[in-house]
Structures are given as C-alpha cells and as structure tokens.
Design an enzyme around this catalytic site. Structure first.
Site, mmCIF file in Angstrom:
data_model
loop_
_atom_site.group_PDB
_atom_site.id
_atom_site.type_symbol
_atom_site.label_atom_id
_atom_site.label_comp_id
_atom_site.label_asym_id
_atom_site.label_seq_id
_atom_site.Cartn_x
_atom_site.Cartn_y
_atom_site.Cartn_z
ATOM 1 N N ILE A 189 0.709 -1.285 -0.121
ATOM 2 C CA ILE A 189 0.034 0.016 -0.095
ATOM 3 C C ILE A 189 0.916 1.395 0.026
ATOM 4 O O ILE A 189 0.542 2.168 -0.869
ATOM 5 C CB ILE A 189 -0.849 -0.163 1.144
ATOM 6 C CG1 ILE A 189 -2.046 -1.185 0.818
ATOM 7 C CG2 ILE A 189 -1.628 1.250 1.309
ATOM 8 C CD1 ILE A 189 -2.933 -1.472 2.262
ATOM 9 N N THR A 269 -4.849 5.972 7.159
ATOM 10 C CA THR A 269 -5.810 5.014 6.539
ATOM 11 C C THR A 269 -5.314 3.492 7.204
ATOM 12 O O THR A 269 -5.824 2.743 6.399
ATOM 13 C CB THR A 269 -5.767 5.056 5.105
ATOM 14 O OG1 THR A 269 -4.522 5.130 4.451
ATOM 15 C CG2 THR A 269 -6.302 6.512 4.667
ATOM 16 N N ALA A 270 -4.397 3.252 8.057
ATOM 17 C CA ALA A 270 -4.336 2.047 8.547
ATOM 18 C C ALA A 270 -5.087 1.398 9.613
ATOM 19 O O ALA A 270 -5.894 0.687 9.344
ATOM 20 C CB ALA A 270 -2.482 2.187 8.602
ATOM 21 N N ASP A 295 -9.008 8.212 8.725
ATOM 22 C CA ASP A 295 -10.063 7.163 8.226
ATOM 23 C C ASP A 295 -10.514 6.015 8.984
ATOM 24 O O ASP A 295 -11.109 5.186 9.071
ATOM 25 C CB ASP A 295 -9.498 6.497 6.850
ATOM 26 C CG ASP A 295 -10.620 5.529 6.207
ATOM 27 O OD1 ASP A 295 -11.792 5.896 5.766
ATOM 28 O OD2 ASP A 295 -10.281 4.477 5.947
ATOM 29 N N GLU A 300 -13.621 1.210 16.733
ATOM 30 C CA GLU A 300 -14.445 1.365 15.646
ATOM 31 C C GLU A 300 -15.815 0.734 15.907
ATOM 32 O O GLU A 300 -15.815 -0.589 16.162
ATOM 33 C CB GLU A 300 -13.733 0.936 14.469
ATOM 34 C CG GLU A 300 -12.725 1.744 13.962
ATOM 35 C CD GLU A 300 -11.998 1.512 12.430
ATOM 36 O OE1 GLU A 300 -12.580 0.480 12.030
ATOM 37 O OE2 GLU A 300 -11.420 2.184 11.845
ATOM 38 N N HIS A 319 -13.570 4.492 7.963
ATOM 39 C CA HIS A 319 -12.787 3.476 7.489
ATOM 40 C C HIS A 319 -13.279 2.997 6.060
ATOM 41 O O HIS A 319 -13.604 1.849 5.892
ATOM 42 C CB HIS A 319 -12.996 2.245 8.431
ATOM 43 C CG HIS A 319 -11.877 1.322 8.367
ATOM 44 N ND1 HIS A 319 -11.410 0.622 9.543
ATOM 45 C CD2 HIS A 319 -11.224 0.835 7.330
ATOM 46 C CE1 HIS A 319 -10.416 -0.372 9.118
ATOM 47 N NE2 HIS A 319 -10.249 0.076 7.813
#
Length: 353
Positions: A189, A269-270, A295, A300, A319
């Site tokens: 990524i 974003t990880a 993100d 969560e 996410h």
C-alpha cells in the site's frame, strides 16, 4: 468487511441448514470442513458474509455469524475461521479444538490473538500479498491529503452557510507539488501511495524495517529511507501504512507528534491505534500541527467522546479506504483462495503467525 465478501444475497436462510449439516458432518468425521465466517455488524454482518456459504460446494459447510460467541456449537466444530474484522480471542481459540486455520479477510490482523494461535500451532493469515486493498487505500490517502491542502471541508461548509470564505481560507490553501511526503511503511500500500506521489511531483521519504532497494527508490522519484524521527522532522505530509502490533501501537505519541512541523499534516488510513488519538487532538487544538486526515479509529466505530470528532482542521471518514465494490471483491477472492488452497493441501500465503 474491510475485507468481507460483497453480495446481494439474503443470509437469513442459512441457520437451520447449518445446524442440520453440522450434525451430519461433525469435525473429524467427514472430508467436508466446517468453516465459521465472522463478519462484524459494522462492516456488513450476515448480508456481507452470505455469499461465502456458496463458495465451497461439496468442500465445506459455512456458518455465517456476526460475532464468534453467537453460535458456540459452530465455533466448537470450526476447522477454519474466516474473519472480517470480527475479534478472535484466546477464549475463542480454546473453544475450537478442531481449528486448523484462521484467515483474516483484511490486510490487518490485530483483532486475532496471535500469541494464543501460535501456542496452539494454528496459522493465522491475512491477504497482504494480494494487493487487494492497495488501489483504494492509496486513493483515499490522496483524497484526504487534497481535502486538507485545498481546505475543501471548511470551504464547502462556509458556502453552504452563505459565507464567501476565500479571503479567510486563501492563506492556508497549499499545493502538494514540491512538498515532502513521509511514508511510514513502504509495503504494497505504501508503495502505491508513493507511486501516486511521484505524479504529484512530491519528494518521498520513507521508514520501515528494511530498505526498498536502489531500483525501487529510483523508480519512486529518488525516495530516501530515514529513521522515523528524522522522517517526522522532514515531512510536510506523513501517511501511515504500517500493521498494528505491540511495537507500533501509539507509534505517533505526543513526543513524536511534537517533532512534526507546525505546517505538517498527518494521514492515517491504516489502524487507529497507530496514533495516540488524544495527543493528536491536543496537537490540532494547540496549532502545533496543521491538520489531519483520519479514516481509522480506536475503537471502531468511535464513541461520541472521541476528541478528534471536534478537533480543528480534520477530515474524517468512516474506514472507507479499502471498501469500494471492486476492492471488496478482490479481498473476498484473496481470502477464499487461501482457504481453498488449504483445503487442497497447497501451501498457505501471507502467514502472519
């Protein structure tokens, strides 16, 4: 899931069939394997996992649940667990005496108790080498970076409220071109992010356990490997693409965030727990950091008490990196293929423990 099967099938009809089939093909009495598919509600639940039941005709019996505790009998009989962000704890592993494999339908694997699996000799796999998520995570990373650089959220909000905000915002609107992008983790990524950064004429620095090598660095516009603290001091934008482990938890704490330029931006974003979220909120509130694009959260979904939700100059998304229609199909195929390989006696890929 961040890695679940995308489907329009209805999952409600599977419970009775599963219970009946499980009785006939109990673990150890048949060549048919019992698979427990755990798909958390916040990433799609039974609807997202339903198609798995039809992927293994004649090879396995699949029970779809939203938590590992939901069906104790299915957990007990499970020989394979496929999980899309559904926690698999030491207690769950102990309750599954026939377990052969835990397959994470995601790049991350922090929601599985790796030590307990290791003690049992049960391999845990992710989909790391598939690259299933890399395109969309890279795109989301740049979406957040551009939103911050161009002040899109405050500009939109002001216009909706009939406020022509140009005089107020123009001093904080910046370009990506010529800026230094620091990438924490230059894996599949991170490299995809770097490739896009080259197109934006950004300077690339990175940190990680090993060098990407001269050829890759040259291909990425002369990327340079730095230690983490130097990367933080150097970068205008810092983006995280590292796995969450005990070593990387709160990798960016208050001390490390203080190394960043006051004009710098942080993108994550990880995994949410890679950053001390309270320390990040403090840095944003005090103005020692220009902004953040986030993100991922810990936990969560985030609770209303999360200070980042009200921090200044943040762009937040739920996410969504890695969950396009295209990505979900690639993720599901990668996870399923590894399980199919296991059923066929082939070597597993992406063993993380």
């Amino acid at each position: 899931m961040t890695a679940e099967t995308h489907t329009d099938m209805n999952a409600e009809t599977h419970t009775e069939t599963h219970t009946e089939t499980r009785t006939e093909t109990n673990a150890g009495t048949s060549d048919v394997k019992n698979i427990l598919a755990i798909v958390s509600p916040h990433v799609g639940g039974r609807t997202a996992g339903a198609a798995l039941a039809g992927v293994f005709p004649g090879q396995a019996h699949v029970t779809v649940v939203e938590t590992a505790d939901e069906d104790p009998a299915a957990l007990h009989d499970a020989q394979i667990i496929i999980t899309g962000l559904g926690p698999v704890t030491a207690e769950h592993l102990a309750a599954a005496p026939h377990l052969e494999l835990v397959q994470c339908a995601s790049h991350g694997f922090d929601y599985v108790d790796l030590e307990a699996a290791r003690d049992r000799g049960i391999p845990v796999c992710n989909i790391g080498s598939s690259g299933a998520e890399k395109q969309n995570v890279a795109e989301q990373t740049f979406a957040l970076m551009l939103a911050l650089a161009k002040q899109l959220v405050p500009a939109h909000t002001a216009l909706v409220e009939a406020d022509w905000a140009l005089p107020r915002l123009q001093q904080s609107i910046t370009e990506l071109s010529g800026k230094t992008l620091g990438i924490i983790g230059l894996g599949h990524i991170g490299a995809e992010v770097a490739r896009r950064a080259v197109a934006f004429d950004m300077n690339i620095v990175y940190t990680g356990p090993k060098s990407a090598g001269p050829e890759t660095e040259a291909r990425l516009g002369g990327a340079r490997r730095l230690d983490l603290d130097e990367l933080l001091r150097t970068s205008d934008y810092v983006t995280l693409h590292a796995p969450l482990t005990e070593e990387t938890r709160n990798l960016l704490d208050a001390e490390r965030l203080a190394l960043l330029k006051p004009t710098a931006f942080v993108i994550n974003t990880a995994r949410g727990a890679l950053i001390d979220q309270d320390a990040l909120a403090d840095a944003l509130a005090s103005g020692t950091l220009a902004g953040a694009g986030i993100d991922v959260f810990d936990p969560e979904p985030p609770t209303a008490a999360l200070r980042l939700l009200k921090a200044p100059n943040v762009v937040l998304s739920p996410h969504v990196a890695g969950v396009t229609r295209e990505t979900l199909v690639r993720i599901a195929l990668a996870a399923v293929q590894n399980v199919l390989d296991h059923l066929a006696g082939k070597p597993l890929r992406d063993i993380v423990s």
